[in-house]
Design a protein around this motif. Structure first.
Motif, PDB file in Angstrom:
ATOM      1  N   ILE A 243     -10.032   0.532  -3.899  1.00 61.00           N
ATOM      2  CA  ILE A 243      -8.679   0.423  -4.457  1.00 61.00           C
ATOM      3  C   ILE A 243      -8.639   1.012  -5.865  1.00 61.00           C
ATOM      4  CG2 ILE A 243      -8.748  -1.839  -5.589  1.00 61.00           C
ATOM      5  CD1 ILE A 243      -5.998  -0.550  -3.246  1.00 61.00           C
ATOM      6  N   LYS A 244      -9.748   0.995  -6.586  1.00 58.38           N
ATOM      7  CA  LYS A 244      -9.803   1.637  -7.899  1.00 58.38           C
ATOM      8  C   LYS A 244      -9.607   3.145  -7.776  1.00 58.38           C
ATOM      9  CE  LYS A 244     -12.691  -1.670 -10.444  1.00 58.38           C
ATOM     10  NZ  LYS A 244     -14.022  -1.915 -11.076  1.00 58.38           N
ATOM     11  N   ARG A 245     -10.199   3.744  -6.737  1.00 58.10           N
ATOM     12  CA  ARG A 245     -10.035   5.184  -6.532  1.00 58.10           C
ATOM     13  C   ARG A 245      -8.576   5.518  -6.227  1.00 58.10           C
ATOM     14  NH1 ARG A 245     -15.082   4.477  -3.918  1.00 58.10           N
ATOM     15  NH2 ARG A 245     -14.075   4.313  -1.866  1.00 58.10           N
ATOM     16  N   ILE A 246      -7.937   4.669  -5.410  1.00 55.83           N
ATOM     17  CA  ILE A 246      -6.524   4.900  -5.094  1.00 55.83           C
ATOM     18  C   ILE A 246      -5.678   4.743  -6.356  1.00 55.83           C
ATOM     19  CG2 ILE A 246      -4.568   4.103  -3.699  1.00 55.83           C
ATOM     20  CD1 ILE A 246      -6.595   3.106  -1.632  1.00 55.83           C
TER      21      ILE A 246
ATOM     22  N   ASP B  17       9.232   2.189  -4.336  1.00 53.61           N
ATOM     23  CA  ASP B  17       9.459   1.556  -5.651  1.00 53.61           C
ATOM     24  C   ASP B  17       8.774   0.196  -5.676  1.00 53.61           C
ATOM     25  OD1 ASP B  17      10.335   1.177  -8.191  1.00 53.61           O
ATOM     26  OD2 ASP B  17      12.409   0.706  -7.659  1.00 53.61           O
ATOM     27  N   VAL B  18       7.465   0.249  -5.560  1.00 53.92           N
ATOM     28  CA  VAL B  18       6.625  -0.943  -5.468  1.00 53.92           C
ATOM     29  C   VAL B  18       5.383  -0.725  -6.322  1.00 53.92           C
ATOM     30  CG1 VAL B  18       5.296  -2.432  -3.928  1.00 53.92           C
ATOM     31  CG2 VAL B  18       7.428  -1.437  -3.127  1.00 53.92           C
ATOM     32  N   ALA B  19       4.938  -1.763  -7.026  1.00 54.33           N
ATOM     33  CA  ALA B  19       3.693  -1.714  -7.787  1.00 54.33           C
ATOM     34  C   ALA B  19       2.821  -2.893  -7.378  1.00 54.33           C
ATOM     35  CB  ALA B  19       3.975  -1.755  -9.287  1.00 54.33           C
ATOM     36  N   PHE B  20       1.508  -2.729  -7.529  1.00 48.91           N
ATOM     37  CA  PHE B  20       0.560  -3.723  -7.042  1.00 48.91           C
ATOM     38  C   PHE B  20      -0.386  -4.177  -8.146  1.00 48.91           C
ATOM     39  CE2 PHE B  20       1.847  -1.421  -3.275  1.00 48.91           C
ATOM     40  CZ  PHE B  20       1.953  -2.413  -2.312  1.00 48.91           C
TER      41      PHE B  20
ATOM     42  N   GLU C 241      -5.643   7.834  -8.485  1.00 49.73           N
ATOM     43  CA  GLU C 241      -4.820   8.900  -7.907  1.00 49.73           C
ATOM     44  C   GLU C 241      -3.327   8.634  -8.051  1.00 49.73           C
ATOM     45  OE1 GLU C 241      -6.177   8.963  -3.921  1.00 49.73           O
ATOM     46  OE2 GLU C 241      -8.163   9.783  -4.412  1.00 49.73           O
ATOM     47  N   THR C 242      -2.954   7.362  -8.306  1.00 50.95           N
ATOM     48  CA  THR C 242      -1.531   6.995  -8.413  1.00 50.95           C
ATOM     49  C   THR C 242      -1.319   6.177  -9.681  1.00 50.95           C
ATOM     50  OG1 THR C 242      -1.948   5.054  -7.028  1.00 50.95           O
ATOM     51  CG2 THR C 242      -1.118   7.034  -5.924  1.00 50.95           C
ATOM     52  N   PRO C 243      -1.411   6.787 -10.846  1.00 51.45           N
ATOM     53  CA  PRO C 243      -1.316   6.031 -12.107  1.00 51.45           C
ATOM     54  C   PRO C 243       0.020   5.316 -12.249  1.00 51.45           C
ATOM     55  CG  PRO C 243      -1.139   8.410 -12.485  1.00 51.45           C
ATOM     56  CD  PRO C 243      -1.569   8.235 -11.066  1.00 51.45           C
ATOM     57  N   GLY C 244      -0.071   4.079 -12.765  1.00 49.72           N
ATOM     58  CA  GLY C 244       1.126   3.285 -12.981  1.00 49.72           C
ATOM     59  C   GLY C 244       1.614   2.525 -11.774  1.00 49.72           C
ATOM     60  N   LYS C 245       0.946   2.706 -10.619  1.00 48.64           N
ATOM     61  CA  LYS C 245       1.388   2.047  -9.375  1.00 48.64           C
ATOM     62  C   LYS C 245       0.481   0.903  -8.962  1.00 48.64           C
ATOM     63  CE  LYS C 245       4.228   3.509  -6.917  1.00 48.64           C
ATOM     64  NZ  LYS C 245       5.659   3.195  -6.777  1.00 48.64           N
ATOM     65  N   ILE C 246      -0.793   0.994  -9.293  1.00 48.60           N
ATOM     66  CA  ILE C 246      -1.778  -0.002  -8.855  1.00 48.60           C
ATOM     67  C   ILE C 246      -2.647  -0.374 -10.047  1.00 48.60           C
ATOM     68  CG2 ILE C 246      -3.664  -0.521  -7.259  1.00 48.60           C
ATOM     69  CD1 ILE C 246      -2.588   1.860  -5.548  1.00 48.60           C
ATOM     70  N   ALA C 247      -2.907  -1.664 -10.201  1.00 50.24           N
ATOM     71  CA  ALA C 247      -3.767  -2.117 -11.294  1.00 50.24           C
ATOM     72  C   ALA C 247      -4.730  -3.179 -10.787  1.00 50.24           C
ATOM     73  CB  ALA C 247      -2.936  -2.680 -12.443  1.00 50.24           C
ATOM     74  N   ILE C 248      -5.969  -3.100 -11.250  1.00 49.54           N
ATOM     75  CA  ILE C 248      -6.945  -4.164 -11.038  1.00 49.54           C
ATOM     76  C   ILE C 248      -6.851  -5.071 -12.254  1.00 49.54           C
ATOM     77  CG2 ILE C 248      -9.339  -4.751 -10.593  1.00 49.54           C
ATOM     78  CD1 ILE C 248      -8.120  -2.987  -8.447  1.00 49.54           C
ATOM     79  N   TYR C 249      -6.556  -6.360 -12.043  1.00 46.74           N
ATOM     80  CA  TYR C 249      -6.389  -7.249 -13.188  1.00 46.74           C
ATOM     81  C   TYR C 249      -7.706  -7.341 -13.941  1.00 46.74           C
ATOM     82  CZ  TYR C 249      -4.118 -10.884 -15.926  1.00 46.74           C
ATOM     83  OH  TYR C 249      -3.539 -11.597 -16.952  1.00 46.74           O
TER      84      TYR C 249
END
Length: 447
Positions: free
Chosen positions: A308-311, A291-294, A314-322
């Protein structure tokens, strides 16, 4: 009140590096303490002429260099950033030796023309080392603001300096060594960097009774104040902390992350191999099911950002590039994030962690270098500490420190208390200036 001259090849707003920003911030803090502060730096003539509020002096400065004299324009004005008298020598040196010679000539001319009569000189950075033997002052302080130093000057670089100068010969062409010889005290931004300097054999010529001290730099220079920062969606402070939650919501909307009520929002440093970028990517990859987002800054080394964009795909809603870059974007990320995960093992300032504290964001940092010097692991029982420390060489530690932070955030009372503590404990430039006052105006051994 003392007359203090700060000399450096990089000073804001003329330059934008961290060395330049910290020089200007110290000048402002010393001015606020009622000292008369004059700052001297270098820039190309075009750059100096384009600075707001700067005027060219009628008299030029004759820079006396070993490889030939040179007439240079001197610009003067008042820095809106430091609130100090600012003087800029209009020249772009071709190397470190010429930069050092130009600064020494300009400082000598300013004293000779009675533009300033310094009681104390603060040589900010290696290129300012040649200023120390060039002019007289009651107190001479040499600062290595990055905590590091460069190699000895090459033969070409030494060509601008006096080849017969005994101090430079004793220092074997090292600007750091020259500063150490001619200063009353040498200042580093952390105890670990000071110890490293003292242990280096290349500086064995240094007087045994010369103090080498560490002074922590502040982090509250404008605009790094969540109570007034114009880049933030909402303002907040220890007295009115609610705006932190509003900044978190704004960051969530801006990045389209899917956050639950207890989700830990983690910001990272820009991805760079030299600053632990690979370890950060590995940690993110291992935490996508938690339960962590980046939020990852868009700046950084392209190969790592693309990975990190590729990751993230694959995991929408969990990682964002500002989506934005620049100082304002960095502060928006810090204001909205819960924690900041750093992985640079050779950091000598811990200023990024201090700025995170300024925005009530918990630093997760390696237990080494300046982080080990200044950051204290948080203890729930005593409610003390200003960070979570981890062992950087253990791959599982990056994951466990994030999960530990998630556990703290799961307790609202503990988390609110911790955020308030961070806001109050962030290092201030007023404290830094007070230590420099004691170095400049009293016996160095008293610090």
């Amino acid at each position: 009140m003392a007359d203090i001259l700060i000399v450096g090849d990089e000073v804001a707003p003329v330059a934008e590096s961290e060395t330049a920003i910290t020089a200007a911030a110290l000048g402002r803090a010393l001015s606020a303490a009622k000292h008369k502060v004059t700052m001297l730096t270098l820039a190309s003539e075009e750059r100096a002429a384009g600075l707001p509020g700067m005027a060219r002096r009628l008299r030029t400065v004759l820079a006396r260099l070993a490889d030939g004299d040179r007439e240079c324009s001197l610009f003067e004005g008042r820095s809106a950033i430091s609130q100090c008298a600012l003087h800029v020598l209009g020249v772009a040196p071709i190397d470190r030796g010429h930069g050092a010679a130009f600064l020494a000539s300009a400082a000598s001319a300013m004293v000779r023309d009675e533009i300033c009569r310094p009681d104390a000189i603060i040589a900010w950075g290696e290129p300012a080392a040649a200023v120390l033997p060039a002019i007289q002052a009651t107190s001479r302080v040499f600062v290595l603001p990055t905590g590091t130093w460069g190699p000895p000057l090459s033969a070409t670089e030494r060509a601008a300096l006096d080849p017969n100068a005994p101090d430079l010969a004793m220092a074997k062409g090292s600007l750091a060594g020259l500063g150490a010889i001619d200063a009353d005290v040498v200042v580093f931004p952390s105890p670990s960097s000071a110890r490293r300097f003292e242990g280096e054999r290349e500086f064995s010529f240094r007087a045994s009774d010369q103090p080498v001290v560490s002074v922590r730099f502040g982090c509250d220079e404008a605009p790094c104040d969540p109570g007034t920062d114009p880049a933030l969606a909402a303002r907040f402070s220890s007295d009115a902390p609610a705006g932190k939650a509003d900044c978190r919501k704004a960051l969530t909307r801006r990045t389209s992350l899917a956050l639950g009520r207890r989700t830990l929002l983690v910001a990272t440093a820009p991805l760079a191999i030299a600053e632990g970028g690979r370890a950060l990517i590995d940690a993110i990859s291992n935490l996508v099911r938690s339960d962590v987002a980046f939020v990852v800054p868009g700046t950084g080394e392209r190969a790592l950002v693309d990975e990190i964009k590729r990751i993230a795909i694959e995991t929408p809603g969990k990682i964002a590039i500002y989506p934005e870059t620049g100082p304002a974007a960095e502060r928006q990320i810090l204001a909205g994030a819960d924690v900041l995960l750093l992985a640079d093992k050779d950091n000598h300032l811990a200023r990024t962690a201090g700025i995170a504290m300024r925005y009530a964001t918990l630093p997760l940092v390696p237990d080494c270098a300046a982080y080990a010097d200044y950051m204290v692991d948080y203890d729930v029982a005593s409610q003390t500490g200003n960070s979570l420390l981890y062992q950087p060489d253990d791959a599982y530690e990056h994951v466990s420190v994030v999960l530990r932070a998630a556990g703290l955030r799961g307790n609202p009372d503990v988390w609110q208390s911790l955020q308030n503590r961070l806001l109050l404990a962030a290092p201030r430039w007023a404290a830094t200036a007070a230590l420099f006052e004691s170095l400049c105006l009293s016996q160095p051994t008293s610090v």
